[in-house]
Each structure stands twice: as C-alpha cells, then as structure tokens.
Design a protein around this motif. Sequence first.
Motif, mmCIF file in Angstrom:
data_model
loop_
_atom_site.group_PDB
_atom_site.id
_atom_site.type_symbol
_atom_site.label_atom_id
_atom_site.label_comp_id
_atom_site.label_asym_id
_atom_site.label_seq_id
_atom_site.Cartn_x
_atom_site.Cartn_y
_atom_site.Cartn_z
ATOM 1 N N UNK A 130 0.434 7.501 -37.874
ATOM 2 C CA UNK A 130 1.170 8.879 -37.462
ATOM 3 C C UNK A 130 0.716 9.865 -37.995
ATOM 4 N N UNK A 131 0.714 10.138 -39.092
ATOM 5 C CA UNK A 131 -0.262 11.335 -39.869
ATOM 6 C C UNK A 131 -1.320 11.920 -38.624
ATOM 7 N N UNK A 132 -2.295 10.916 -38.458
ATOM 8 C CA UNK A 132 -3.601 11.019 -37.675
ATOM 9 C C UNK A 132 -2.990 11.857 -36.517
ATOM 10 N N UNK A 133 -2.264 11.423 -36.434
ATOM 11 C CA UNK A 133 -1.813 11.979 -34.481
ATOM 12 C C UNK A 133 -1.183 13.106 -34.390
ATOM 13 N N UNK A 134 -0.269 13.629 -35.483
ATOM 14 C CA UNK A 134 0.130 14.778 -36.227
ATOM 15 C C UNK A 134 -1.092 16.039 -36.008
ATOM 16 N N UNK A 135 -1.816 15.608 -36.839
ATOM 17 C CA UNK A 135 -3.072 16.206 -36.842
ATOM 18 C C UNK A 135 -3.852 16.926 -36.215
ATOM 19 N N UNK A 136 -4.126 15.703 -34.956
ATOM 20 C CA UNK A 136 -4.985 15.789 -33.469
ATOM 21 C C UNK A 136 -3.586 16.816 -32.095
ATOM 22 N N UNK A 137 -2.630 16.542 -32.843
ATOM 23 C CA UNK A 137 -2.152 17.231 -31.686
ATOM 24 C C UNK A 137 -2.185 18.873 -32.542
ATOM 25 N N UNK A 138 -2.138 18.785 -33.172
ATOM 26 C CA UNK A 138 -2.012 20.438 -34.350
ATOM 27 C C UNK A 138 -3.247 21.217 -33.433
ATOM 28 N N UNK A 139 -4.116 20.044 -33.530
ATOM 29 C CA UNK A 139 -5.524 20.674 -33.166
ATOM 30 C C UNK A 139 -5.363 21.549 -31.758
ATOM 31 N N UNK A 140 -4.923 20.215 -30.625
ATOM 32 C CA UNK A 140 -4.859 20.661 -29.716
ATOM 33 C C UNK A 140 -4.175 21.780 -29.540
#
Length: 247
Positions: free
Chosen positions: A149-159
């Motif tokens: 979940x934390x990594x998905x949040x990071x990727x979404x933030x990058x996008x």
Amino acid sequence: MLTATYTLVALSVEQSSVRLNLLSFQKYVRSTLMQQNSITLSQLEYACENLNSLYQACYWRKTEMYLIPALRETTERADQLLDELNHLNQAALAAIRTLQERAGILADARDFQVEQVCDSIETCCAALLKRLEKEEQELFAMARGLIGGETWFSIANQLMMHDKHLEEMKRSGVALGDQAPPAVAAKAKAKAQAGSVRRLAAPAATDDARIAIPGLQVLPAVELDDAAPAAPLYNARQRSLDDVITK
C-alpha cells in the motif's frame, strides 16, 4: 487498494493512447506504403521520424518511469517478466536501427525496397504492441499482488506530480525543458511528437534529391540487470536524454 486501482487505471489510459498511435501508424504503412512499388525519400523520412517518435513515447511512459522501478525494488519475483519486456524493447530498437541503416543505403542507391522498409516498421510496431499487451495482462496483475500500500501511494503521488508539472507547463506556455524536470519535459515532447501520428497523410511531393534522411535519435533500451532504486534509474534516464539532445 483504491490507490492501486486508481494508479493502474491511469496507467491503462496511457497505454491505450500509445497503442492507438502505434495502430494508426501501422494502418498508414499497410494502406499506403505497402501498396506502392517504391518509396520516395520524403515518405521514408516521414516514416523514420514517426517510428522514432513512437518508440520514444513508449520509452517515456509512466509505467516505465515509475511502476517498473518500484516493482523491481519491491521483489525479484517479477524479474523474468521484466526481462521478457526488455527483450521486446530490444527487438523494437533493433528494428529501428535496421531501418536507419537501410535508409542510408537507399538514399545512396536510390533503390527503395518497399518490402524491406515495411518489414522493419512492422517488426518494431509488433514488438511494442506485444509489450503493451504483456504489461496490461501480466505486469499490472503482478504489480497489484506484489506491491504494498505505501508503495502504491508513492507511485500515485509521482503520477500526480508528473501530471501537475505538465499542466503547469501548458498553462504558463513554458518551453519544454525550461522549468520542468528533464524526464517530465522529455515525455511531454515525445507525447507531442507521437500525437502527430494521428494526422497521418502522405507527405507532399517534393524534390527527393533535396531531402536528407534524418539521423534517428533513439534512446537506449532499458537495462534490467540488478535491482536498483527508482531514483538512480530516473536520473539515468535524464542523462540518456541529455546525451541524445547534446548530440
């Protein structure tokens, strides 16, 4: 897993756009170039420029820039699939280089072999389309199951930051590369170039003798050796683009 769903939907939209451009270019080649007995220098130049733009548009996708580095950093279970994707990328790159070599030969010999040129274009488009298909059907499903979940949040933030930079550039009219991160500016430029494929039309008649075949500025294929953090890979892409531009 709403963040993962949002991220994958956003990536799928981008995939669809790139796929549409590739299919449009294929349609142009099959309906126009393949129906001719010979290819003019202007048509060859046009094909080279569009194929190169399509390759770069694939190279600078968000899936390449953010999802794949995060997946490699998270687990080694995706290495085999990522290697397969890289091999498809290498095949597309090899086809572009072959076309570039043939373009130089054809320009000197004035003997334009339709079949050879179209074969290179078909090989490149097929490899890139196959890669997009494998990402949609295999990579995204694997990422959903392996990334936390934390990594998905990071990727979404990058996008979101990526899109924010592009939107700010559009509103302010800033030239690409002036105030945006190199990778963001490069992707915007590649996207704009690839967008011209939707307006495909036979090049206007010109004096072939005055047309020089452009040197293709093809970015290097992504190397998938040892797992590396996302930031170094991001910086490596920036250096690759800078090398291309300075040349």
